[in-house]
Enzyme design. Structure first.
Site, PDB file in Angstrom:
ATOM      1  N   ASP A  92      36.872  37.380  42.690  1.00  0.00           N
ATOM      2  CA  ASP A  92      38.170  37.458  43.342  1.00  0.00           C
ATOM      3  C   ASP A  92      39.187  36.822  42.394  1.00  0.00           C
ATOM      4  O   ASP A  92      38.955  35.719  41.888  1.00  0.00           O
ATOM      5  CB  ASP A  92      38.103  36.688  44.664  1.00  0.00           C
ATOM      6  CG  ASP A  92      39.321  36.914  45.524  1.00  0.00           C
ATOM      7  OD1 ASP A  92      39.248  37.796  46.381  1.00  0.00           O
ATOM      8  OD2 ASP A  92      40.318  36.198  45.322  1.00  0.00           O
ATOM      9  N   ILE A  93      40.290  37.514  42.137  1.00  0.00           N
ATOM     10  CA  ILE A  93      41.338  36.947  41.279  1.00  0.00           C
ATOM     11  C   ILE A  93      42.063  35.879  42.087  1.00  0.00           C
ATOM     12  O   ILE A  93      42.567  36.144  43.181  1.00  0.00           O
ATOM     13  CB  ILE A  93      42.318  38.032  40.804  1.00  0.00           C
ATOM     14  CG1 ILE A  93      41.590  39.126  40.027  1.00  0.00           C
ATOM     15  CG2 ILE A  93      43.422  37.405  39.952  1.00  0.00           C
ATOM     16  CD1 ILE A  93      42.459  40.318  39.666  1.00  0.00           C
ATOM     17  N   ASN A 100      51.878  39.680  43.071  1.00  0.00           N
ATOM     18  CA  ASN A 100      52.613  40.765  43.737  1.00  0.00           C
ATOM     19  C   ASN A 100      53.932  40.272  44.314  1.00  0.00           C
ATOM     20  O   ASN A 100      54.964  40.932  44.179  1.00  0.00           O
ATOM     21  CB  ASN A 100      51.765  41.392  44.852  1.00  0.00           C
ATOM     22  CG  ASN A 100      50.739  42.369  44.327  1.00  0.00           C
ATOM     23  OD1 ASN A 100      50.886  42.914  43.240  1.00  0.00           O
ATOM     24  ND2 ASN A 100      49.695  42.587  45.095  1.00  0.00           N
ATOM     25  N   ASP A 109      49.351  45.653  39.711  1.00  0.00           N
ATOM     26  CA  ASP A 109      48.466  46.743  39.267  1.00  0.00           C
ATOM     27  C   ASP A 109      48.046  46.552  37.820  1.00  0.00           C
ATOM     28  O   ASP A 109      46.897  46.794  37.444  1.00  0.00           O
ATOM     29  CB  ASP A 109      49.164  48.097  39.430  1.00  0.00           C
ATOM     30  CG  ASP A 109      49.284  48.526  40.880  1.00  0.00           C
ATOM     31  OD1 ASP A 109      48.703  47.855  41.775  1.00  0.00           O
ATOM     32  OD2 ASP A 109      49.978  49.544  41.130  1.00  0.00           O
ATOM     33  N   GLU A 135      42.004  42.575  45.363  1.00  0.00           N
ATOM     34  CA  GLU A 135      41.689  41.909  44.090  1.00  0.00           C
ATOM     35  C   GLU A 135      40.230  41.454  44.053  1.00  0.00           C
ATOM     36  O   GLU A 135      39.873  40.533  43.334  1.00  0.00           O
ATOM     37  CB  GLU A 135      42.628  40.713  43.869  1.00  0.00           C
ATOM     38  CG  GLU A 135      42.359  39.508  44.726  1.00  0.00           C
ATOM     39  CD  GLU A 135      42.918  39.565  46.141  1.00  0.00           C
ATOM     40  OE1 GLU A 135      42.848  38.526  46.805  1.00  0.00           O
ATOM     41  OE2 GLU A 135      43.413  40.610  46.584  1.00  0.00           O
TER      42      GLU A 135
END
Length: 181
Positions: A92-93, A100, A109, A135
């Site tokens: 997971d980022i 965003n 993106d 993500e």
């Protein structure tokens, strides 16, 4: 007259068979393209969640069956098979929503694509990298040694932390990720 008519019908029938074979080939190719598209995340080009159930599940089942067969068939245990596992890594980022919210979805993106590139360049060609949503990603190391799992996790954490994420407007971000395996 009748022989000529039979000849014409025969030639026409051959032509129709060739056309049919050509059309069947086109339909098979398009069907495969649609299937591949349904198993692929359009943004990153990685496999998607659907791929897990349709393809990966059968890969794992086949490997387990193969292991049982090899171990049962050999009197002396084959340690090269016995000591291999499928490594599953959930990634997971970290704080991705902030990307965003601060820079916009196009920037997000770009980060996702670059993150996907880091993951794909970190695995072997037989291994699988999937985007499971947002993500979140899944990496499957096929037939690997258990002691390599923490080494791989550490390698990915380091590669992500040291990568410059280019947002395309001159802005470079540093990101980290969380990983479980």
């Amino acid at each position: 007259g009748a022989a000529a008519l039979v000849g014409v019908v025969s030639l026409y029938t051959q032509k129709l068979r060739r056309q049919k074979a050509h059309l069947e080939k086109i339909v098979a190719e398009r069907t495969q393209q649609l299937r591949d598209a349904s198993l692929t995340d359009p943004l990153t080009g990685l496999r998607n969640r659907r791929f897990i159930m349709e393809v990966l599940k059968s890969d794992i089942t086949a490997y387990i069956s193969f292991r049982k067969h090899v171990l049962k068939a050999s009197d002396s245990r084959d340690h090269s098979v016995e000591n291999k596992v499928f490594g599953l890594f959930v990634l997971d980022i970290d704080f991705f929503k902030k990307v965003n919210d601060t820079y916009g979805h196009d920037a997000g993106d770009r980060v996702l694509k670059q993150f996907a590139s880091i993951l794909t360049s970190s695995v072997r060609t037989d291994d699988v990298v999937l985007r499971t949503g947002g993500e979140e990603f899944l990496v499957v190391l096929k037939k690997t040694r258990p002691e390599y799992l923490p080494v791989f996790a550490s390698k990915v954490l380091s590669r992500v932390a040291s990568a410059p994420f280019d947002l395309g407007d001159g802005t470079i971000l540093r990101k980290t990720c969380s990983i479980g395996f």
